[in-house]
Design a protein around this motif. Structure first.
Motif, mmCIF file in Angstrom:
data_model
loop_
_atom_site.group_PDB
_atom_site.id
_atom_site.type_symbol
_atom_site.label_atom_id
_atom_site.label_comp_id
_atom_site.label_asym_id
_atom_site.label_seq_id
_atom_site.Cartn_x
_atom_site.Cartn_y
_atom_site.Cartn_z
ATOM 1 N N THR A 120 0.797 -1.231 0.000
ATOM 2 C CA THR A 120 0.000 0.000 0.000
ATOM 3 C C THR A 120 0.829 1.280 0.000
ATOM 4 O O THR A 120 0.274 2.357 -0.211
ATOM 5 C CB THR A 120 -0.920 0.026 1.236
ATOM 6 O OG1 THR A 120 -0.128 -0.029 2.428
ATOM 7 C CG2 THR A 120 -1.879 -1.158 1.215
ATOM 8 N N VAL A 121 2.137 1.204 0.261
ATOM 9 C CA VAL A 121 2.912 2.421 0.452
ATOM 10 C C VAL A 121 2.978 3.277 -0.813
ATOM 11 O O VAL A 121 2.997 4.512 -0.740
ATOM 12 C CB VAL A 121 4.336 2.076 0.958
ATOM 13 C CG1 VAL A 121 5.168 1.405 -0.138
ATOM 14 C CG2 VAL A 121 5.033 3.321 1.474
ATOM 15 N N THR A 122 2.967 2.646 -1.982
ATOM 16 C CA THR A 122 3.020 3.428 -3.223
ATOM 17 C C THR A 122 1.777 4.287 -3.375
ATOM 18 O O THR A 122 1.860 5.477 -3.713
ATOM 19 C CB THR A 122 3.165 2.492 -4.435
ATOM 20 O OG1 THR A 122 4.364 1.718 -4.292
ATOM 21 C CG2 THR A 122 3.239 3.291 -5.726
ATOM 22 N N SER A 123 0.612 3.700 -3.115
ATOM 23 C CA SER A 123 -0.627 4.476 -3.211
ATOM 24 C C SER A 123 -0.711 5.530 -2.118
ATOM 25 O O SER A 123 -1.277 6.607 -2.331
ATOM 26 C CB SER A 123 -1.842 3.541 -3.125
ATOM 27 O OG SER A 123 -1.856 2.846 -1.888
ATOM 28 N N LEU A 124 -0.138 5.257 -0.941
ATOM 29 C CA LEU A 124 -0.156 6.230 0.145
ATOM 30 C C LEU A 124 0.733 7.430 -0.156
ATOM 31 O O LEU A 124 0.445 8.551 0.276
ATOM 32 C CB LEU A 124 0.297 5.568 1.452
ATOM 33 C CG LEU A 124 -0.633 4.503 2.043
ATOM 34 C CD1 LEU A 124 -0.004 3.877 3.281
ATOM 35 C CD2 LEU A 124 -1.991 5.109 2.399
ATOM 36 N N LEU A 125 1.814 7.201 -0.891
ATOM 37 C CA LEU A 125 2.741 8.290 -1.207
ATOM 38 C C LEU A 125 2.393 9.025 -2.490
ATOM 39 O O LEU A 125 2.788 10.182 -2.671
ATOM 40 C CB LEU A 125 4.171 7.740 -1.318
ATOM 41 C CG LEU A 125 4.853 7.312 -0.021
ATOM 42 C CD1 LEU A 125 6.177 6.614 -0.314
ATOM 43 C CD2 LEU A 125 5.090 8.512 0.890
ATOM 44 N N GLN A 126 1.648 8.372 -3.402
ATOM 45 C CA GLN A 126 1.425 8.946 -4.730
ATOM 46 C C GLN A 126 -0.056 9.070 -5.073
ATOM 47 O O GLN A 126 -0.435 8.950 -6.230
ATOM 48 C CB GLN A 126 2.138 8.102 -5.789
ATOM 49 C CG GLN A 126 3.634 8.010 -5.600
ATOM 50 C CD GLN A 126 4.304 7.122 -6.634
ATOM 51 O OE1 GLN A 126 3.646 6.559 -7.502
ATOM 52 N NE2 GLN A 126 5.623 7.004 -6.540
ATOM 53 N N VAL A 134 -1.585 11.006 7.317
ATOM 54 C CA VAL A 134 -2.221 10.464 8.524
ATOM 55 C C VAL A 134 -2.072 8.949 8.571
ATOM 56 O O VAL A 134 -1.690 8.368 9.594
ATOM 57 C CB VAL A 134 -3.709 10.870 8.581
ATOM 58 C CG1 VAL A 134 -4.396 10.198 9.771
ATOM 59 C CG2 VAL A 134 -3.842 12.379 8.677
ATOM 60 N N THR A 135 -2.358 8.290 7.459
ATOM 61 C CA THR A 135 -2.231 6.828 7.419
ATOM 62 C C THR A 135 -0.782 6.398 7.568
ATOM 63 O O THR A 135 -0.474 5.437 8.293
ATOM 64 C CB THR A 135 -2.805 6.287 6.100
ATOM 65 O OG1 THR A 135 -4.148 6.743 5.945
ATOM 66 C CG2 THR A 135 -2.792 4.768 6.094
ATOM 67 N N LEU A 136 0.127 7.091 6.889
ATOM 68 C CA LEU A 136 1.552 6.766 7.019
ATOM 69 C C LEU A 136 2.021 6.938 8.460
ATOM 70 O O LEU A 136 2.770 6.098 8.983
ATOM 71 C CB LEU A 136 2.376 7.665 6.095
ATOM 72 C CG LEU A 136 2.331 7.356 4.600
ATOM 73 C CD1 LEU A 136 2.987 8.475 3.810
ATOM 74 C CD2 LEU A 136 3.014 6.025 4.307
#
Length: 653
Positions: A235-241, A249-251
């Motif tokens: 999920t980190v790619t969608s959270l950053l981009q 907030v989610t990160l």
């Protein structure tokens, strides 16, 4: 006659004074082994501790082979040392018995132990009975415990991975032009390691005895760390981009949990190290801690940022350039998530804990120990000198907050590659190793805070130099990057900052050791260290939060538009304008912080120095508070240290 063996250097001496001086503060710990006078008479292990700054001795005698708990405490002058034999004693006039002082206390709290405590005490004495015999066995040496040392080192490396990753995220967010309020919100990720004192007693007391005291926490926390990393890898790619920008907030929530779990794992591993290694090799635990955490942080921060950078990889590691680095953040998270899950499974199945509790667990005593620990922390904070010192520690770093928290992000904003900034930390490692050794020569005396006071203004000036460096950076940017001498200037500035920082840090730690009550030294010093860390965390968060409100921008090229918010800035760009910074809040904040720091140094700094003039009794807990915890702690230390009989360990909660 008997002999005295120093528990630190193991040297024998005919008196309870070790010929080697281990400290300049007067702490001397010895183990007296008396010679049996008749056949069949058991050796008697007597531990003597000369209390720090107290003109008295606390003598602890455990009569080996007895069927019940029989411990005698006495307070006397050093010259009034009592020589005791089994069944008879000789006392120099002037000695007084501690029980005379305890009689004035609540007798319900100092009465004879309950049957459960009596049973625990019998087990403690039986383990102490074998202590002298264990000393004559062949020591395992480091080769005999190389596997345990490597396991500890590996566990500490795993601990440093999420910390390094958390440290790299702000640089990634800054390259995506997030606001400084978002950076301030993400900075809460670094708080758990400063607050772990508040749940560490629970980690020590609550566990499944059938599975293992430390594994009960180590295994689930590392499984959760691995699962969180696998979740982030997907999920980190969608959270950053995302289209709305990075989901800060989610990160923050996910990385906060990673830091919280890593801090809990640190408590469990620190405790396991005490029983995993033998008494002769337990000193290697601190080496594993420092080396492992540093290596893990390096892997998760410096190495990751370098390999993730396409520019760095194309310049130094590739022949054919590509648009991405050798690794990506999702790949890195997935790899270490799998490593966490696999290694934790192996530890859970194949590694057994050393059982020093005889397969029994006294839950009421352990629960009471947690309660008493929290009460003890509160009683320490209530002391006037400690409260004043903690208040000063919580405000001392306000003057450095802008330089420490914002400068690196401003350099990235000015175009300095984040991987280059990370790599500049590598040459600092030898300096960070040597500085504590050198500075400790000046902090070993009776006034260590003098070094703290003298280094304070120099660190403030370095903060102004950092602000000047940030202002100068855009003027040096070239088409191919920045010139080499620019990085040399950054490295020199960072080195000077480290000298001032470590001067203050080592001086503060030396003062903590100087004033901590030796009866509860572990709890006392951990509390002061926690307050010191908090004193650096909250100003950094506030400094990041205040950059945007202090910054002033105007929209050029589009009439009627402004740039006072991110939404209005977007409208300015949409109308063909551009937002131009007229006043950078970082420079305003840097000046304000330095002014506050100078006021603190002139007014409160002198007050901190005067704390060194307080008598040692001003830093001591009342004796009745300590004695109430004494019997309980002796029972708990059996499980913690395997019944090794160290009085210095028994006296610390």
């Amino acid at each position: 006659m008997g002999v005295c063996r120093c528990v630190q250097c193991r040297k024998l001496s005919p008196s309870p004074h070790c010929p080697r001086s281990h400290t300049e503060r007067g702490l001397l710990v010895s183990s007296w082994i008396s010679t049996p006078t008749t056949a069949g008479e058991a050796d008697c292990a007597v531990d003597l501790v000369k209390l720090l700054f107290l003109p008295s001795w606390v003598e602890r005698k455990i009569y080996c082979g007895h069927s019940r708990f029989d411990a005698l405490f006495s307070i006397m002058e050093p010259s009034d040392l009592t020589t005791r034999r089994i069944g008879r004693q000789r006392r120099v006039p002037g000695a007084s018995i501690l029980s005379e002082h305890i009689d004035s206390m609540d007798r319900s709290e100092t009465s004879s132990p309950e049957p459960e405590m009596e049973e625990e005490a019998d087990s403690l004495i039986r383990s102490s009975d074998t202590e002298h015999r264990r000393r004559h066995r062949i020591r395992p040496g480091i080769r005999g415990e190389l596997g345990n040392i490597l396991l500890l080192l590996f566990l500490y490396v795993l601990q440093g991975i999420p910390l390094g990753l958390a440290g790299s995220i702000p640089l990634i967010l800054q390259s995506k032009s997030v606001s400084y309020k978002d950076q301030a919100f993400f900075s809460f990720v670094f708080w758990p390691f400063s607050l772990k004192l508040f749940w560490a007693p629970l980690v020590d007391a609550l566990y499944f005895s059938s599975f293992g005291r430390r594994k009960s926490w180590l295994v689930p926390t590392q499984y959760l760390l691995g699962l969180f990393m696998l979740y982030l890898s997907a999920t980190v790619t969608s959270l950053l981009q995302s289209e709305e920008g990075p989901q800060v907030v989610t990160l923050t929530a996910v990385f906060f949990m990673l830091a919280f779990l890593a801090a809990t794992q640190d408590v469990a591993v620190d405790g396991w190290a005490l029983t995993m290694l033998s008494r002769e090799n337990v000193g290697y635990a601190s080496t594993c801690n420092s080396v492992g955490q540093t290596a893990g942080y390096f892997l998760g921060n410096v190495l990751f940022l370098a390999l993730e950078s396409a520019e760095f990889c194309n310049k130094y590691l590739r022949i054919v350039p590509k648009d991405t680095g050798l690794v990506t953040l999702p790949d890195f998270l997935f790899f270490w998530g799998v490593i966490f899950l696999v290694s934790t499974t192996l530890v859970a199945i194949f590694k057994r804990e050393n059982d020093h509790s005889g397969g029994r667990r006294n839950v009421p005593v352990e629960t009471q120990g947690v309660t008493e620990t929290y009460k003890l922390l509160f009683s320490i904070i209530k002391m006037p000198t400690v409260f004043t010192f903690c208040s000063l520690l919580l405000t001392a770093k306000i003057g450095f907050s802008a330089a420490d928290a914002v400068t690196g992000l401003k350099l990235v904003e000015a175009g300095v590659p984040k991987e280059q900034l990370a790599l500049l930390a590598v040459p600092m490692v030898p300096l960070q190793i040597l500085l504590p050794v050198i500075i400790s020569r000046y902090t070993a005396g009776p006034r260590p805070l003098d070094v703290f006071y003298k280094a304070f203004p120099f660190r403030l000036l370095i903060g102004l130099e950092y602000a000047l460096l940030v202002w100068w950076t855009p003027h040096l940017k070239q088409e191919g990057g920045f010139p080499l001498y620019y990085y040399a200037i950054i490295l020199l500035s960072y080195a000077l900052h480290q000298v001032a920082l470590y001067s203050m840090y080592v001086a503060c730690m030396a003062f903590h050791a100087k004033v901590s009550d030796p009866l509860i030294g572990g709890t006392y010093m951990t509390l002061l260290n926690t307050v010191t860390n908090l004193g650096g965390n909250w100003p950094s968060t506030v400094a990041l939060w205040m950059v945007d409100p202090l910054t002033s921008k105007k929209c050029h090229g589009a009439e009627g538009q402004s740039c006072s918010s991110s939404l209005e800035a977007g409208l300015c760009v949409k109308e063909g304008g551009v937002c131009v910074t007229t006043v950078d809040g970082y420079y305003v904040e840097s000046v304000v912080c330095v002014v506050i720091g100078l006021l603190w140094w002139v007014w409160l700094g002198k007050r901190m120095r005067r704390l060194q003039e307080q008598s040692s009794s001003a830093w001591r807990c009342r004796m009745n508070q300590v004695v109430k915890l004494f019997f309980l702690n002796k029972l708990m230390v059996k499980q913690e240290a395997g019944g090794r009989g160290s009085v210095s360990g028994s006296l610390e909660l």
